[in-house]
Design a protein around this motif. Structure first.
Motif, mmCIF file in Angstrom:
data_model
loop_
_atom_site.group_PDB
_atom_site.id
_atom_site.type_symbol
_atom_site.label_atom_id
_atom_site.label_comp_id
_atom_site.label_asym_id
_atom_site.label_seq_id
_atom_site.Cartn_x
_atom_site.Cartn_y
_atom_site.Cartn_z
ATOM 1 N N PHE A 3 14.682 43.178 25.371
ATOM 2 C CA PHE A 3 14.705 43.991 26.577
ATOM 3 C C PHE A 3 14.000 45.303 26.266
ATOM 4 N N ARG A 4 13.660 46.021 27.311
ATOM 5 C CA ARG A 4 12.930 47.280 27.174
ATOM 6 C C ARG A 4 13.765 48.436 27.695
ATOM 7 N N ILE A 5 13.541 49.600 27.110
ATOM 8 C CA ILE A 5 14.196 50.831 27.537
ATOM 9 C C ILE A 5 13.112 51.735 28.118
ATOM 10 N N PRO A 6 12.959 51.752 29.428
ATOM 11 C CA PRO A 6 11.850 52.503 30.037
ATOM 12 C C PRO A 6 11.790 53.967 29.607
ATOM 13 N N GLU A 7 12.944 54.605 29.430
ATOM 14 C CA GLU A 7 12.951 56.013 29.031
ATOM 15 C C GLU A 7 12.265 56.224 27.681
ATOM 16 N N LEU A 8 12.320 55.231 26.804
ATOM 17 C CA LEU A 8 11.655 55.330 25.505
ATOM 18 C C LEU A 8 10.229 54.798 25.555
ATOM 19 N N GLU A 9 9.986 53.810 26.419
ATOM 20 C CA GLU A 9 8.620 53.289 26.559
ATOM 21 C C GLU A 9 7.660 54.392 26.998
ATOM 22 N N ARG A 10 8.118 55.264 27.880
ATOM 23 C CA ARG A 10 7.241 56.328 28.371
ATOM 24 C C ARG A 10 6.856 57.312 27.274
ATOM 25 N N LEU A 11 7.650 57.337 26.198
ATOM 26 C CA LEU A 11 7.375 58.260 25.097
ATOM 27 C C LEU A 11 6.763 57.567 23.889
ATOM 28 N N ALA A 12 6.425 56.281 24.031
ATOM 29 C CA ALA A 12 5.975 55.501 22.866
ATOM 30 C C ALA A 12 4.730 56.077 22.216
ATOM 31 N N GLY A 13 3.847 56.681 23.003
ATOM 32 C CA GLY A 13 2.627 57.248 22.428
ATOM 33 C C GLY A 13 2.902 58.405 21.493
ATOM 34 N N SER A 14 3.840 59.278 21.858
ATOM 35 C CA SER A 14 4.139 60.447 21.037
ATOM 36 C C SER A 14 5.318 60.229 20.101
ATOM 37 N N ALA A 15 6.207 59.300 20.444
ATOM 38 C CA ALA A 15 7.392 59.025 19.608
ATOM 39 C C ALA A 15 7.596 57.515 19.530
ATOM 40 N N PRO A 16 6.825 56.800 18.697
ATOM 41 C CA PRO A 16 6.929 55.336 18.635
ATOM 42 C C PRO A 16 8.268 54.837 18.101
ATOM 43 N N GLU A 17 8.958 55.644 17.303
ATOM 44 C CA GLU A 17 10.250 55.247 16.758
ATOM 45 C C GLU A 17 11.290 56.317 17.090
ATOM 46 N N VAL A 18 12.357 55.888 17.744
ATOM 47 C CA VAL A 18 13.438 56.796 18.132
ATOM 48 C C VAL A 18 14.759 56.192 17.689
ATOM 49 N N GLN A 19 15.605 57.005 17.116
ATOM 50 C CA GLN A 19 16.929 56.546 16.726
ATOM 51 C C GLN A 19 17.914 56.729 17.876
ATOM 52 N N VAL A 20 18.671 55.653 18.172
ATOM 53 C CA VAL A 20 19.683 55.689 19.218
ATOM 54 C C VAL A 20 21.003 55.216 18.616
ATOM 55 N N LEU A 21 22.066 55.366 19.404
ATOM 56 C CA LEU A 21 23.386 54.953 18.949
ATOM 57 C C LEU A 21 23.653 53.525 19.396
ATOM 58 N N SER A 22 24.189 52.704 18.514
ATOM 59 C CA SER A 22 24.523 51.323 18.859
ATOM 60 C C SER A 22 25.979 51.232 19.321
ATOM 61 N N ASP A 23 26.366 50.076 19.826
ATOM 62 C CA ASP A 23 27.757 49.851 20.220
ATOM 63 C C ASP A 23 28.686 49.902 19.012
ATOM 64 N N ASP A 24 28.139 49.722 17.808
ATOM 65 C CA ASP A 24 28.925 49.828 16.573
ATOM 66 C C ASP A 24 29.197 51.274 16.184
ATOM 67 N N GLY A 25 28.516 52.224 16.852
ATOM 68 C CA GLY A 25 28.676 53.630 16.495
ATOM 69 C C GLY A 25 27.739 54.088 15.404
ATOM 70 N N THR A 26 26.718 53.290 15.064
ATOM 71 C CA THR A 26 25.747 53.642 14.032
ATOM 72 C C THR A 26 24.400 53.958 14.673
ATOM 73 N N ARG A 27 23.556 54.693 13.940
ATOM 74 C CA ARG A 27 22.218 55.015 14.431
ATOM 75 C C ARG A 27 21.262 53.893 14.046
ATOM 76 N N VAL A 28 20.470 53.443 15.006
ATOM 77 C CA VAL A 28 19.500 52.371 14.772
ATOM 78 C C VAL A 28 18.166 52.800 15.350
#
Length: 348
Positions: free
Chosen positions: A204-229
Motif C-alpha cells: 500500500f502507499r502513504i500519499p503524505e510520504l509519496e509527495r515528499l519522496a523526491g526530497s525525503a526518500p526514506e522516512v521513519q514512522v511508528l509501527s503498531d508494535d511501537g517501534t520505528r521502521v
C-alpha cells in the motif's frame, strides 16, 4: 502425520516455519529494506492460549483445520475462518504464532465504522500543525525553527504517522507476521471490497510520504508494535506475505472477489472432547472431569440454540470460586449455571 505440514497443531514451538517452501510465483514479494523481527507473544496471546499456554498444548485441531491452515501458509493467502461465537476462531491465530514462533499477534478488531485506512496507517495532521504552532511561539528565531524542522527527513512528518495492524503486517519482514482481523462481518459493506487490492498486491502507499519522496526518500514512522521502521518512497511492500486470519460469525455474506483471495475454514461448534480440552487449558488438569456435569449442561441445548464457550468458562469459574457443597448450594449452582449459559439468541 503428513510431512508436508508446517503448522502441526502439536501445541509446542518448533522450527517448522524455516522449512516453508518458496511462494508461488504469483505470490512472491520483494519488499525492503527488511525490518527487525517482532517481539514475542504478549499477554493477549497468553490469555487466549490459557495459563502457561495450556490451550496450545491441549488443543488438537482436526485434520481439515490443520490442512487449511497449511494451505494458507503455502499459498500465501488469507484464511477466512467462520463459525459460531466462542468456537476458537480467534485463538487459531495465536496458536499458529505460538507454535511457529512468529512473535506478537497483530490484532485489528473490526467495527461498523472501520475503514481500510484504519488498518493501514494514521496520519495526525492536526497534531503536527499544533506542534508547529507551539514551536513558532516558543522559538525566538525563525531561522532556528526552520533548521530544526529541516533537520529531520520530510520535516519530521514521520513522527505523526503510525502504521496500523494491517500496515505493520505488510512491512518487509523475513518471516510472516500473524494478523488477526476479528469479526470482519461487523464491518461496513465497503470494507471487504476495499481490502481486495491490498491482499492481492501485498502493498500500500502513504500519499503524505509519496509527495515528499523526491526530497525525503526514506522516512521513519511508528509501527503498531511501537517501534520505528523505515518507509521508502512512501510505499510499504511485504517480503513474506503475512499469515492473515479473517474471522466471521456468519452474520453476512462476503463478495466473491474476497472469497477468491482467501482459503475458507469453517470451525464447527465444539464437541465434548474439544470443550474438555479448553477447560483443562484454563482450569488445570482434572478440571474437565470435575466439571463434566457443567459441560454436559452446556451441550444440552435445543436445535438452533447459540451459546459461546465463554459462557461455559464463566459458569465453571463461578462454581469453582463459590465452592458450593450442600444441597441448597447445589440448587443455587444449577440455577445460576442455567442463567449464565442461557442461549444467546433468546431474550427470555
Amino acid at each position: 502425520m503428513s510431512d508436508w505440514l508446517i503448522y502441526r497443531g502439536a501445541g509446542a514451538p518448533h522450527d517448522g516455519i524455516e522449512h516453508l517452501p518458496p511462494p508461488p510465483p504469483w505470490r512472491d514479494f520483494d519488499g525492503g529494506p527488511p525490518v527487525a523481527p517482532p517481539a514475542p507473544l504478549d499477554p493477549a496471546s497468553e490469555r487466549r492460549l490459557g495459563v502457561q499456554h495450556r490451550e496450545a498444548s491441549h488443543h488438537r485441531p482436526g485434520e481439515t483445520e490443520r490442512e487449511l491452515v497449511n494451505a494458507a501458509l503455502y499459498l500465501r493467502r488469507p484464511l477466512l475462518v467462520t463459525g459460531a461465537p466462542g468456537s476458537g476462531k480467534s485463538t487459531l491465530a495465536h496458536s499458529v504464532a505460538y507454535e511457529l514462533g512468529l512473535g506478537r499477534v497483530l490484532g485489528w478488531p473490526v467495527v461498523s465504522r472501520s475503514t481500510l485506512r484504519d488498518g493501514l496507517y494514521d496520519y495526525d495532521a492536526i497534531g503536527r500543525l499544533q506542534d508547529l504552532q507551539i514551536a513558532r511561539q516558543t522559538v525566538a528565531e525563525p531561522e532556528a525553527l526552520s533548521a530544526a524542522v529541516d533537520d529531520e527527513p520530510g520535516g519530521g512528518i514521520g513522527r505523526y504517522i503510525r502504521l496500523g495492524p494491517l500496515g505493520t503486517a505488510l512491512l518487509p519482514a523475513d518471516r510472516p507476521r500473524v494478523l488477526l482481523v476479528d469479526e470482519l462481518d461487523k464491518s461496513d459493506i465497503d470494507l471487504p471490497n476495499d481490502l481486495l487490492n491490498v491482499l492481492e498486491e501485498g502493498e500500500f502507499r502513504i500519499p503524505e510520504l509519496e509527495r515528499l519522496a523526491g526530497s525525503a526518500p526514506e522516512v521513519q514512522v511508528l509501527s503498531d508494535d511501537g517501534t520505528r521502521v523505515t518507509v521508502r518512497d512512501g510505499r510499504v511492500r511485504c517480503r513474506a506475505f503475512p499469515f492473515i486470519v479473517l474471522t466471521s460469525n456468519g452474520e453476512r455474506d462476503f463478495p466473491a472477489p474476497l472469497l477468491r483471495r482467501c482459503i475458507h475454514l469453517h470451525i464447527p461448534v465444539p464437541d465434548k472432547e474439544r470443550l474438555a480440552a479448553m477447560v483443562r487449558a484454563h482450569f488445570g488438569e482434572g478440571a474437565a472431569e470435575r466439571y463434566e456435569a457443567v459441560i454436559d449442561r452446556f451441550l444440552d441445548r435445543e436445535p438452533g440454540d447459540v451459546r459461546a464457550v465463554d459462557q461455559l468458562f464463566n459458569a465453571i469459574h463461578l462454581t469453582q470460586q463459590a465452592g458450593w457443597t450442600d444441597q441448597d448450594e447445589e440448587e443455587t449452582r444449577r440455577r445460576l449455571t442455567a442463567e449464565l449459559m442461557r442461549p444467546l439468541d433468546r431474550t427470555r
